[in-house]
Design a protein around this motif. Structure first.
Motif, PDB file in Angstrom:
ATOM      1  N   GLN A 174       0.798  -1.222   0.000  1.00 49.95           N
ATOM      2  CA  GLN A 174       0.000   0.000   0.000  1.00 49.95           C
ATOM      3  C   GLN A 174       0.834   1.277   0.000  1.00 49.95           C
ATOM      4  OE1 GLN A 174      -2.713  -0.759   3.345  1.00 49.95           O
ATOM      5  NE2 GLN A 174      -4.218  -1.509   1.873  1.00 49.95           N
ATOM      6  N   ASN A 175       2.129   1.149  -0.270  1.00 51.53           N
ATOM      7  CA  ASN A 175       3.004   2.319  -0.352  1.00 51.53           C
ATOM      8  C   ASN A 175       2.480   3.331  -1.359  1.00 51.53           C
ATOM      9  OD1 ASN A 175       5.537   3.902  -0.264  1.00 51.53           O
ATOM     10  ND2 ASN A 175       5.864   3.035  -2.303  1.00 51.53           N
ATOM     11  N   GLY A 176       2.300   4.580  -0.920  1.00 48.44           N
ATOM     12  CA  GLY A 176       1.871   5.653  -1.819  1.00 48.44           C
ATOM     13  C   GLY A 176       0.375   5.776  -1.967  1.00 48.44           C
ATOM     14  N   VAL A 177      -0.374   4.728  -1.642  1.00 55.04           N
ATOM     15  CA  VAL A 177      -1.837   4.772  -1.742  1.00 55.04           C
ATOM     16  C   VAL A 177      -2.463   5.012  -0.385  1.00 55.04           C
ATOM     17  CG1 VAL A 177      -3.886   3.460  -2.395  1.00 55.04           C
ATOM     18  CG2 VAL A 177      -1.819   3.290  -3.777  1.00 55.04           C
ATOM     19  N   VAL A 178      -1.882   4.399   0.651  1.00 54.89           N
ATOM     20  CA  VAL A 178      -2.352   4.580   2.023  1.00 54.89           C
ATOM     21  C   VAL A 178      -1.281   5.339   2.796  1.00 54.89           C
ATOM     22  CG1 VAL A 178      -2.932   3.345   4.150  1.00 54.89           C
ATOM     23  CG2 VAL A 178      -3.772   2.519   1.952  1.00 54.89           C
ATOM     24  N   ASP A 179      -1.688   6.374   3.537  1.00 52.93           N
ATOM     25  CA  ASP A 179      -0.697   7.242   4.171  1.00 52.93           C
ATOM     26  C   ASP A 179       0.029   6.574   5.334  1.00 52.93           C
ATOM     27  OD1 ASP A 179      -2.790   7.262   5.974  1.00 52.93           O
ATOM     28  OD2 ASP A 179      -3.337   9.355   5.644  1.00 52.93           O
ATOM     29  N   ASN A 180      -0.607   5.609   5.971  1.00 49.33           N
ATOM     30  CA  ASN A 180       0.034   4.924   7.094  1.00 49.33           C
ATOM     31  C   ASN A 180      -0.383   3.460   7.062  1.00 49.33           C
ATOM     32  OD1 ASN A 180       1.402   4.366   9.469  1.00 49.33           O
ATOM     33  ND2 ASN A 180      -0.233   5.147  10.793  1.00 49.33           N
ATOM     34  N   PRO A 181       0.189   2.656   6.164  1.00 49.71           N
ATOM     35  CA  PRO A 181      -0.239   1.256   6.043  1.00 49.71           C
ATOM     36  C   PRO A 181      -0.089   0.506   7.350  1.00 49.71           C
ATOM     37  CG  PRO A 181       1.189   1.881   4.207  1.00 49.71           C
ATOM     38  CD  PRO A 181       1.274   2.989   5.210  1.00 49.71           C
ATOM     39  N   LYS A 182      -1.107  -0.255   7.675  1.00 43.32           N
ATOM     40  CA  LYS A 182      -1.073  -1.072   8.890  1.00 43.32           C
ATOM     41  C   LYS A 182      -1.687  -2.433   8.588  1.00 43.32           C
ATOM     42  CE  LYS A 182      -1.574   2.755  12.201  1.00 43.32           C
ATOM     43  NZ  LYS A 182      -2.453   3.333  13.264  1.00 43.32           N
ATOM     44  N   PRO A 183      -1.202  -3.462   9.247  1.00 38.45           N
ATOM     45  CA  PRO A 183      -1.867  -4.759   9.094  1.00 38.45           C
ATOM     46  C   PRO A 183      -3.220  -4.740   9.796  1.00 38.45           C
ATOM     47  CG  PRO A 183      -0.105  -4.902  10.725  1.00 38.45           C
ATOM     48  CD  PRO A 183      -0.002  -3.539  10.105  1.00 38.45           C
ATOM     49  N   LEU A 184      -4.105  -5.600   9.345  1.00 36.24           N
ATOM     50  CA  LEU A 184      -5.414  -5.750   9.972  1.00 36.24           C
ATOM     51  C   LEU A 184      -5.273  -6.699  11.164  1.00 36.24           C
ATOM     52  CD1 LEU A 184      -8.497  -5.200   9.824  1.00 36.24           C
ATOM     53  CD2 LEU A 184      -8.669  -7.267   8.433  1.00 36.24           C
ATOM     54  N   ASN A 185      -5.762  -6.290  12.323  1.00 38.07           N
ATOM     55  CA  ASN A 185      -5.514  -7.030  13.552  1.00 38.07           C
ATOM     56  C   ASN A 185      -6.782  -7.600  14.177  1.00 38.07           C
ATOM     57  OD1 ASN A 185      -2.654  -6.607  13.624  1.00 38.07           O
ATOM     58  ND2 ASN A 185      -3.049  -4.489  14.200  1.00 38.07           N
TER      59      ASN A 185
END
Length: 556
Positions: free
Chosen positions: A338-349
């Motif tokens: 998600q680099n460049g598309v999401v400002d702070n990519p995080k895994p779903l927990n």
């Protein structure tokens, strides 16, 4: 295209919700955003009076539906949902915030009319008719409830959606009213008739399994299927001449089967009006196409790895599954995808709720990334290194990872392969072409790890019995073949709880158990980024909302 049924989670085998990109590519002027679901969406809202009368909406499928019966085990996927959504009745619609209201095209009222026992009264719109002219009646609801009850396993259902708890469906004040009585409470009853089929389709196992195998025998939406061209891999919908509601602005909707690599060129060449875009490179290319805009709203879809924990399988030990999970860098996968598309990519927990949804909390501690701990656990379990790969009792720790034949999935698998190699686990990547991933591979259990996406719902608790309850005699929904009597009991308690906050608390206890048993590895949720024709209105990135097909169209 990700049109959700309210009642059930469905699988998206062929769309990875991210794209692995090399390095830190320039974002081409695309502003990164969140992947957390919210209360707004991006559909270019316009009054229907501003739209021209007519037009053809061109959409993509990854395969023609195996069946047009969404309730069938072969039908509960994204492609089937996309095709039948404009053609079939539903009880509720959702807005951008996920708030549900009765769909008055089909029902004038739906009410919880008693709690002891729980009863729901459905009052059908007196104008509502099937496409053959016959009225929609209480008998259609009774027949579908019986078919989905699970009491006759000859009905090959994708999910029972709480109908196993229904005692009876009776006629109300007239044929246009049904009273559904439960023998045990069910909290997510609003999702039960996410799609309603005619009684002729649900009356017998033979009709249920085969009547709509090659097309819809009868439907009841603003559109009907007018052509299925299997030679051209194309399905066309036209206006329903029996439709009693607002006249659609569109004349037709055309679905064409396209390989994942063909959707971006189709958008660029004005052959497609709408397509999901993964990753900064595709998003940038679509944004720069003539007469195309990027519309974006996070949605409850996510990618994951599901283990095969069936008795006798290589991964039938929960401790082994957890050890392997701890070796996989989910944050690294989220960053790469998600680099460049999401400002702070995080895994779903969380397995039940997505980030931004009420109830979401981080329960992923049992598989926190720690390759050193993973290696120690594998040693303690007796899986000892022999060269580059661990062995135990003459068996190599070599895993088959199956997925749709698509570069995005393979790139994800390659990163997982590198992670696991560091702790002595070998991953063999096996791709499956066409639409056979579930029918031919996952459902028969021919895998160790399976990669696909889930498309969730504004009613997330229904996923608990559908996906995570374990019944060795009925594994249609539990792809992992993993579970326990203790989890089953907690799931039962959760879906019987009519207090929303108490149900959420119980659902998170279920989720903690799901993590501890190493059922699957959620990766990251979708950013909900779509390329859309710039003159298309009331269509785009819906987020949690349901579309109104009568209002979709092109600007004058």
């Amino acid at each position: 295209m990700r049109i959700r049924s309210l009642g059930a989670r469905f699988a998206i085998p062929c769309v990875a919700v991210g794209l692995i990109v090399a390095g830190c590519a320039d974002n081409g002027g695309v502003t990164p955003g969140t992947s957390t679901v919210g209360s707004t969406n991006d559909i270019n809202p316009k009054d229907p009076s501003e739209l021209r009368d007519g037009g053809n909406l061109r959409l993509a499928l990854t395969a023609l539906p195996e069946t047009f019966n969404y309730l069938h085990i072969d039908g509960g996927d994204a492609d089937t949902s996309s095709v039948i959504s404009p053609t079939m009745p539903t009880s509720f619609t959702s807005d951008a915030a996920g708030e549900l209201t009765v769909d008055h095209d089909y029902f004038t009222d739906v009410q919880l009319t008693n709690t002891s026992p729980q009863q729901i009264t459905y009052t059908i719109n007196p104008k509502a008719v099937w496409s053959d002219g016959s009225p929609i009646t209480w008998e259609d609801l009774r027949s579908q409830a019986a078919a989905l009850s699970g009491r006759d396993n000859r009905f090959l259902v994708s999910a029972t959606i709480g109908f196993e708890r229904v005692e009876k469906v009776e006629r109300g004040v007239d044929d246009r009213q049904a009273i559904v009585t439960f023998n045990k409470p069910y909290s997510e009853w609003k999702g039960q008739f996410g799609f309603l089929y005619p009684k002729e389709t649900t009356a017998t196992p033979e009709a249920f399994n085969d009547r709509d195998r090659n097309g819809l025998a009868v439907s009841a939406g603003p559109f009907v299927i007018t052509q299925i061209d299997r030679g051209q891999n194309r399905i066309t919908l036209g206006r329903n001449p029996k439709w009693w509601g607002a006249t659609p602005r569109l004349d037709s909707i055309t679905f064409s089967v396209l390989d994942s690599t063909a959707t971006l060129p189709a958008v660029q060449n004005n052959e497609l009006d709408y397509s999901y875009m993964s990753g900064i490179e595709n998003v940038t290319a679509a944004r720069n196409a003539k007469n195309v805009v990027i519309r974006r709203t996070p949605e409850p879809s996510w990618s994951h790895l599901t283990f095969n924990g069936a008795p006798g399988a290589l991964l039938d030990d929960a401790k082994l599954r957890v050890a392997i999970s701890k070796a996989i860098d989910r944050q690294g996968l989220a960053n790469a995808a998600q680099n460049g598309v999401v400002d702070n990519p995080k895994p779903l927990n969380n397995h039940i709720f997505v980030a931004g949804q009420k109830g979401y909390q981080d329960n992923a501690a049992p598989i926190a990334y720690d390759p050193d701990a993973a290696a120690r656990m594998l040693d303690e379990l007796g899986w000892k290194l022999n060269g580059d790969v661990r062995e135990k009792d003459g068996r190599k720790l070599e895993l088959r990872d199956v997925m749709y034949q698509q570069d995005l999935w393979v790139q994800t698998a390659q990163i997982v392969q590198q992670n696991l190699a560091k702790v002595g686990v070998k991953l063999d990547i096996q791709t499956v072409p066409g639409s056979g991933l579930f029918k031919n591979v996952i459902d028969p259990g021919n895998f160790d790890i399976a990669q696909f996406s889930w498309n969730g719902s504004v009613l997330p608790l229904g996923a608990l019995p559908q996906t995570y309850a374990y019944d060795p005699n009925n594994l249609q929904g539990n792809k992992a073949r993993i579970g326990s009597p203790e989890l089953n009991a907690l799931i039962e308690q959760t879906i019987a709880e009519l207090d929303p906050q108490k149900a959420i608390d119980l659902a998170n206890k279920c989720d903690q158990m799901i993590w501890e048993e190493g059922y699957s590895i959620p990766l990251y949720q979708a950013s909900g980024t779509y390329a859309v024709r710039d003159n298309l209105a009331n269509w785009g990135a819906f987020g949690l909302a349901s579309p109104d097909y009568t209002k979709v169209g092109f600007l004058k």
